[in-house]
Design a protein around this motif. Structure first.
Motif, PDB file in Angstrom:
ATOM      1  N   GLU A  79       0.766  -1.166  -0.098  1.00 43.02           N
ATOM      2  CA  GLU A  79       0.008   0.105  -0.014  1.00 43.02           C
ATOM      3  C   GLU A  79       0.861   1.233   0.184  1.00 43.02           C
ATOM      4  OE1 GLU A  79      -4.064   0.701   2.008  1.00 43.02           O
ATOM      5  OE2 GLU A  79      -2.364   1.358   3.462  1.00 43.02           O
ATOM      6  N   ASP A  80       0.382   2.143  -0.763  1.00 34.35           N
ATOM      7  CA  ASP A  80       1.022   3.645  -1.002  1.00 34.35           C
ATOM      8  C   ASP A  80       0.852   4.207   0.503  1.00 34.35           C
ATOM      9  OD1 ASP A  80       2.422   5.758  -2.682  1.00 34.35           O
ATOM     10  OD2 ASP A  80       0.882   6.624  -1.566  1.00 34.35           O
ATOM     11  N   GLY A  81       2.076   4.983   0.972  1.00 32.17           N
ATOM     12  CA  GLY A  81       2.441   5.519   2.275  1.00 32.17           C
ATOM     13  C   GLY A  81       1.285   6.742   2.127  1.00 32.17           C
ATOM     14  N   ASN A  82       0.802   7.373   1.019  1.00 33.80           N
ATOM     15  CA  ASN A  82      -0.078   8.377   1.166  1.00 33.80           C
ATOM     16  C   ASN A  82      -1.617   8.007   1.543  1.00 33.80           C
ATOM     17  OD1 ASN A  82       1.359  10.610   0.092  1.00 33.80           O
ATOM     18  ND2 ASN A  82       1.979   9.259  -1.408  1.00 33.80           N
ATOM     19  N   VAL A  83      -1.860   6.726   1.537  1.00 31.28           N
ATOM     20  CA  VAL A  83      -3.508   6.414   1.442  1.00 31.28           C
ATOM     21  C   VAL A  83      -3.739   6.657   2.821  1.00 31.28           C
ATOM     22  CG1 VAL A  83      -5.182   4.423   1.602  1.00 31.28           C
ATOM     23  CG2 VAL A  83      -3.140   4.609  -0.330  1.00 31.28           C
ATOM     24  N   HIS A  84      -3.206   6.586   3.980  1.00 32.87           N
ATOM     25  CA  HIS A  84      -3.401   6.982   5.334  1.00 32.87           C
ATOM     26  C   HIS A  84      -2.538   7.833   5.889  1.00 32.87           C
ATOM     27  CE1 HIS A  84      -6.015   3.351   5.075  1.00 32.87           C
ATOM     28  NE2 HIS A  84      -5.001   2.533   4.960  1.00 32.87           N
ATOM     29  N   HIS A  85      -1.867   8.506   5.290  1.00 31.18           N
ATOM     30  CA  HIS A  85      -1.184   9.722   5.995  1.00 31.18           C
ATOM     31  C   HIS A  85      -0.600  10.810   4.730  1.00 31.18           C
ATOM     32  CE1 HIS A  85      -0.113   6.266   8.355  1.00 31.18           C
ATOM     33  NE2 HIS A  85      -0.050   6.801   9.207  1.00 31.18           N
ATOM     34  N   GLN A  86      -1.532  11.812   4.901  1.00 30.20           N
ATOM     35  CA  GLN A  86      -1.419  12.699   3.922  1.00 30.20           C
ATOM     36  C   GLN A  86      -0.280  13.625   4.235  1.00 30.20           C
ATOM     37  OE1 GLN A  86      -3.047  13.394   0.788  1.00 30.20           O
ATOM     38  NE2 GLN A  86      -3.606  11.255   1.197  1.00 30.20           N
ATOM     39  N   LYS A  87       0.350  14.174   3.395  1.00 27.23           N
ATOM     40  CA  LYS A  87       1.643  15.183   3.736  1.00 27.23           C
ATOM     41  C   LYS A  87       0.783  16.571   3.936  1.00 27.23           C
ATOM     42  CE  LYS A  87       5.987  16.879   2.087  1.00 27.23           C
ATOM     43  NZ  LYS A  87       6.848  16.975   1.014  1.00 27.23           N
ATOM     44  N   VAL A  88       1.349  17.126   5.099  1.00 23.10           N
ATOM     45  CA  VAL A  88       0.674  18.407   5.273  1.00 23.10           C
ATOM     46  C   VAL A  88       0.946  19.759   4.463  1.00 23.10           C
ATOM     47  CG1 VAL A  88       0.680  20.290   7.468  1.00 23.10           C
ATOM     48  CG2 VAL A  88       1.080  17.868   7.768  1.00 23.10           C
ATOM     49  N   ALA A  89       2.059  19.881   3.858  1.00 28.54           N
ATOM     50  CA  ALA A  89       2.529  20.683   2.830  1.00 28.54           C
ATOM     51  C   ALA A  89       3.622  20.551   2.209  1.00 28.54           C
ATOM     52  CB  ALA A  89       2.762  22.143   3.690  1.00 28.54           C
ATOM     53  N   ASP A  90       3.907  21.061   1.057  1.00 32.40           N
ATOM     54  CA  ASP A  90       4.969  20.734  -0.163  1.00 32.40           C
ATOM     55  C   ASP A  90       6.233  20.791   0.743  1.00 32.40           C
ATOM     56  OD1 ASP A  90       3.119  20.257  -1.993  1.00 32.40           O
ATOM     57  OD2 ASP A  90       3.485  22.157  -3.041  1.00 32.40           O
ATOM     58  N   GLU A  91       6.257  21.901   1.783  1.00 35.54           N
ATOM     59  CA  GLU A  91       7.877  22.049   2.194  1.00 35.54           C
ATOM     60  C   GLU A  91       7.826  21.227   3.726  1.00 35.54           C
ATOM     61  OE1 GLU A  91       5.326  24.088   1.617  1.00 35.54           O
ATOM     62  OE2 GLU A  91       5.960  25.910   0.579  1.00 35.54           O
ATOM     63  N   SER A  92       7.025  20.412   3.867  1.00 26.75           N
ATOM     64  CA  SER A  92       6.959  19.655   5.376  1.00 26.75           C
ATOM     65  C   SER A  92       7.770  18.356   4.962  1.00 26.75           C
ATOM     66  CB  SER A  92       5.501  19.218   5.723  1.00 26.75           C
ATOM     67  OG  SER A  92       4.774  18.616   4.739  1.00 26.75           O
ATOM     68  N   ASN A  93       8.064  17.652   5.983  1.00 28.60           N
ATOM     69  CA  ASN A  93       8.897  16.553   5.966  1.00 28.60           C
ATOM     70  C   ASN A  93       8.501  15.454   5.195  1.00 28.60           C
ATOM     71  OD1 ASN A  93      10.262  17.788   8.153  1.00 28.60           O
ATOM     72  ND2 ASN A  93       9.067  16.475   9.673  1.00 28.60           N
ATOM     73  N   ASN A  94       9.383  14.618   4.557  1.00 28.04           N
ATOM     74  CA  ASN A  94       9.203  13.501   3.780  1.00 28.04           C
ATOM     75  C   ASN A  94       8.296  12.595   4.620  1.00 28.04           C
ATOM     76  OD1 ASN A  94      10.261  13.954   1.210  1.00 28.04           O
ATOM     77  ND2 ASN A  94      12.293  13.288   2.430  1.00 28.04           N
ATOM     78  N   LEU A  95       7.186  11.877   4.263  1.00 28.36           N
ATOM     79  CA  LEU A  95       6.500  10.923   4.626  1.00 28.36           C
ATOM     80  C   LEU A  95       7.290   9.545   5.377  1.00 28.36           C
ATOM     81  CD1 LEU A  95       3.253  10.390   2.730  1.00 28.36           C
ATOM     82  CD2 LEU A  95       3.447  11.962   4.831  1.00 28.36           C
ATOM     83  N   GLN A  96       6.979   9.294   6.607  1.00 26.95           N
ATOM     84  CA  GLN A  96       7.767   8.139   7.292  1.00 26.95           C
ATOM     85  C   GLN A  96       7.208   6.855   6.987  1.00 26.95           C
ATOM     86  OE1 GLN A  96      10.457   7.868  10.107  1.00 26.95           O
ATOM     87  NE2 GLN A  96      10.456   6.187   8.974  1.00 26.95           N
TER      88      GLN A  96
END
Length: 826
Positions: free
Chosen positions: A171-188
């Motif tokens: 499963e792609d990591g974005n499915v349950h954890h959306q990034k807050v903003a373009d400049e925010s941390n990479n998703l864990q």
């Protein structure tokens, strides 16, 4: 499968030849290979070019926004041989950079699209296959009917090439954890270490996957923390191969997949804070790794955002392969025969400034898809830019060049390390570092341990893994040495061993002889010279809200007097038209004003104090630049290619990494000039400059004059700047400066210049010993190069040899005195 690959490639090549005359006879205006009408815009914080592929008698291009796993305003573009751009209605956007030709089904997979040989487009919706699609690979067990998709957040799918039905493997990591903003941390992510996926490829029973970033706040600010990974999957389990930042994963089969998947090699490129990394996989022995130097440090950064998609791609013909590699600002010739057993043949070509996402050969030209102008500019902020905003709307373009352009741009001077102040074991060899390809080669070695060590340099002359001793060097405790290698010393690769366990740095610096003169190419004719009292300038800004024009608040300069001319817009047809828009003109003059005191110009150098409080000194050019800079009449710093800056200071253009890639510490001079450039920026993939001598403007097709003949701009490519002439300058960190004993001067730039001479003097009544120290790369690792004693009342002149290369130099004296350390670069 080989038959299908050759057939598809051959048809594409023949079609390209038949259409060559059509493409070259197009009436669309172009500037240095950039066609403004082909510019691509979106409504996102970035508009990069993710993939460029010839297929079905067309060129297909996808763009991407920064973090859009469920779609965006980006498009799929179809470009005809006569360079007409069609925006496909099937477009669903996203952040795609994947591309693969599947010979058995005769389809191109590019982004979420499948295109057949008649240019019919089918779409895989993000609702059933979410993620930022970063790569494709041939299926391990059913390559005829399925392919793999990999995403930047470790989503993996197998897709039926006939029905386009995806089956989720991970499963792609974005499915349950959306990034807050373009400049925010990479998703864990939880599957693999690192973040920000890049390459996907298969062969030898595995699917390899790379990422080039790291989650967490440290990665947004530091460039040298552990980051990224290269991993592989055998159809059941994942194995982490190496914990470094990796990007491209491919093989000799390239976009088609390997012809002989069981035996053909898999290649991977990456980097760490020391150097570029190159990996090759052999089925019997697994992965082996090598190191190459970096030409540019603008691609560094532990978050991984500054690279886009470096590639290795065959730009040859069906009769003769020709692999072109892009990595850390250098074009490389990559051998088709590169395997673990035969590593010979990698050669540097020339340096480039464009940020390249993908490239291909089409109609006997090279076509580079670029990442030119990002509205967000992300983390790339610094004091020297003032409160300068990004463009109103993100846009990028294609860059068409001749086949030999990769051999015709900037000097291929480059450097890198195998060890950087790290504990090494006795008699354990470093990883191999590329040795062949440069005329001037040297090494800086440093021993920070408490005992003397003998360092042995070994070379592999043929790339077959047979190592012989080249020479040895004794390095005293807490000491350093500069080791020069003659131009005729053979060797594909070099490595180092220490006689004792110790803490060692071993850095290699290679340079080419800069064949440029100090005379600018005629394409810059019509730009005002620094000696001119009068010039036609203007502040420029790329408009937003889909207006797709460049706005200019035009001004004239007469001595110190600045007068407003009016408001103009440069449209997609490259017509500069006067308009009545006082609001936008006022906005530009406010938000894009040239900042006061961006740098400090002193008697013998330019002083830069960066955002971390570090001090750096740069050479001076023509004295006329001092007053113009102090009057804020010259733009000093601006982003022209995504996530790095163009720094124009006292008659020299520099490439300047973002602060998160170590900024001024890794600055690189591009070219020196005598031009009075008022402002510059990016528009439709072009470099635009103001500061025009209107009476001579009509002599140059690169200059666009307004409809009322009162304003003008220059248009070209950022890589035209190499043609201004080689970098030159003069000055030094001290000029009649009162100094304390053993107190170091500020760092002064010495790297990347051609001929360098030094004059030392002092006003003491007794002899003074000067210590010359060098920092090879800019990491603060200062090494003693030479000590010289200057008698009272005397001066000492020294010419640096060509094999001396380091980015920074500084000086110390053995006693308090008034000292001068003046350098001349020509």
């Amino acid at each position: 499968m080989k038959k299908f690959i050759l057939l598809a490639a051959g048809l594409g090549w023949l079609i390209g030849l038949s259409q060559l005359s059509i493409a070259q006879s197009t009436s669309f205006p172009s500037y240095s290979g950039i066609y403004p009408h082909l510019a691509m815009y979106n409504n996102e914080g970035e508009c990069g070019t993710g993939a460029v592929v010839p297929w079905a008698n067309k060129l297909w291009v996808v763009t991407y926004g920064p973090h859009l796993p469920l779609g965006s305003s980006d498009k799929l573009y179809e470009i005809s041989p006569d360079l007409k751009q069609i925006v496909r209605t099937e477009s669903i956007g996203g952040t795609p950079a994947n591309r693969m030709i599947h010979p058995e089904s005769n389809q191109l997979f590019i982004g979420p699209y499948a295109i057949d040989n008649k240019a019919n487009v089918r779409v895989i919706p993000y609702t059933i296959m979410p993620g930022r699609h970063t790569g494709n690979a041939r299926h391990l067990t059913d390559p005829k009917n399925k392919i793999y998709y990999g995403t930047m957040e470790e989503g993996f799918y197998e897709v039926d090439v006939n029905t386009l039905t995806p089956t989720m493997l991970y499963e792609d990591g974005n499915v349950h954890h959306q990034k807050v903003a373009d400049e925010s941390n990479n998703l864990q992510n939880t599957l693999l270490p690192g973040a920000h996926g890049k390459g996907v490829y298969s062969g030898q029973g595995v699917m390899a996957y790379s990422n080039n970033g790291e989650p967490g706040p440290k990665a947004l600010a530091q460039f040298d923390i552990p980051a990224g990974s290269l991993s592989e999957w055998n159809g059941k389990n994942w194995t982490v191969v190496r914990r470094n930042q990796f990007v491209e994963v491919t093989g000799p089969g390239g976009i088609y997949g390997n012809k002989n998947p069981d035996t053909d090699p898999i290649w991977a490129t990456g980097w760490d804070h020391k150097s570029v990394l190159l990996g090759v996989r052999n089925k019997e022995t697994g992965w082996r790794f090598f190191r190459l130097p970096k030409a540019s440090h603008t691609y560094d950064g532990a978050h991984g955002w500054n690279t886009e998609w470096p590639r290795i791609r065959d730009v040859g013909t069906t009769q003769k392969a020709d692999y072109l590699m892009t990595m850390h600002g250098l074009f490389w010739r990559f051998p088709e025969t590169f395997t673990a057993a035969n590593t010979a043949g990698i050669r540097p070509r020339t340096a480039y400034l464009k940020v390249i996402g993908d490239y291909t050969r089409w109609n006997d030209q090279l076509v580079f898809g670029c990442d030119d102008s990002a509205q967000k500019e992300f983390l790339n902020k610094r004091k020297a830019k003032g409160n300068l905003e990004g463009p109103g709307q993100s846009n990028s373009n294609l860059w068409f060049t001749s086949l030999n352009t990769p051999d015709q741009l900037g000097p291929n001077t480059a450097e890198g390390a195998v060890w950087q102040n790290e504990a090494v074991k006795a008699n354990e060899a470093s990883e191999p570092f590329l040795f062949a390809g440069w005329s001037n080669r040297s090494s800086w070695v440093q021993n920070t341990g408490d005992a003397d060590v003998v360092l042995t340099f070994e070379v592999d002359k043929t790339g077959t893994g047979s190592w012989t001793t080249l020479q040895t060097t004794t390095v005293g405790a807490h000491n350093a040495a500069h080791v020069a290698f003659s131009a005729d010393t053979p060797g594909e690769w070099i490595r180092v061993k220490s006689s004792k366990a110790a803490t060692i740095s071993a850095h290699f610096f290679y340079s080419a002889t800069d064949a440029r003169t100090t005379k600018a190419n005629p394409l810059f004719t019509g730009l005002s010279t620094v000696a001119a009292a009068n010039t036609t300038g203007g502040l420029i800004y790329g408009l937003g809200k889909n207006r797709r024009a460049l706005a200019m608040a035009a001004q004239t300069y007469s001595g110190k007097q600045v007068s407003d001319v009016g408001y103009y817009e440069l449209n997609g047809s490259m017509q500069l038209v006067r308009k009545n828009d006082a609001g936008t003109e006022s906005f530009i003059k406010d938000k894009f004003a040239i900042p006061q005191k961006a740098v400090t110009i002193e008697e013998s150098s330019v002083l830069v104090v960066d955002d971390k409080g570090r001090r750096w000194r740069l050479p001076l050019g023509n004295a006329a630049y001092t007053d113009l800079t102090n009057q804020a009449a010259l733009r000093i710093c601006r982003e022209v290619a995504t996530e790095r800056d163009l720094f124009n200071c006292h008659g020299t253009f520099y490439e300047l990494p973002a602060e998160n890639a170590d900024g001024y510490a890794k600055i690189r001079p591009i070219a020196s000039h005598n031009l009075r450039i008022n402002d510059y920026g990016s528009y439709r993939g072009l470099l635009i400059m103001t500061g025009i001598d209107l009476p001579s403007a009509s002599k140059n097709e690169h200059i666009i004059v307004s409809d009322d003949k009162k304003a003008a701009v220059w248009a070209g490519a950022i890589d035209d700047l190499w043609k201004l002439g080689k970098p030159i300058g003069h000055g030094g960190p001290w000029k009649n400066t009162t100094v304390n004993a053993n107190e170091a001067s500020d760092p002064y730039l010495i790297g990347f210049y051609d001929r360098r001479s030094l004059q030392l003097s002092h006003k003491a009544s007794s002899p003074v010993t000067f210590t010359i120290e060098a920092d090879p790369v800019g990491n603060g690792s200062w090494m003693v190069y030479k000590t010289v004693t200057v008698a009272a009342g005397q001066s000492l002149n020294y010419e640096f040899p060509k094999d001396f290369q380091a980015r920074w130099v500084r000086f110390k004296t053995d006693k308090a005195c008034e000292a001068s350390t003046l350098l001349q670069y020509n």
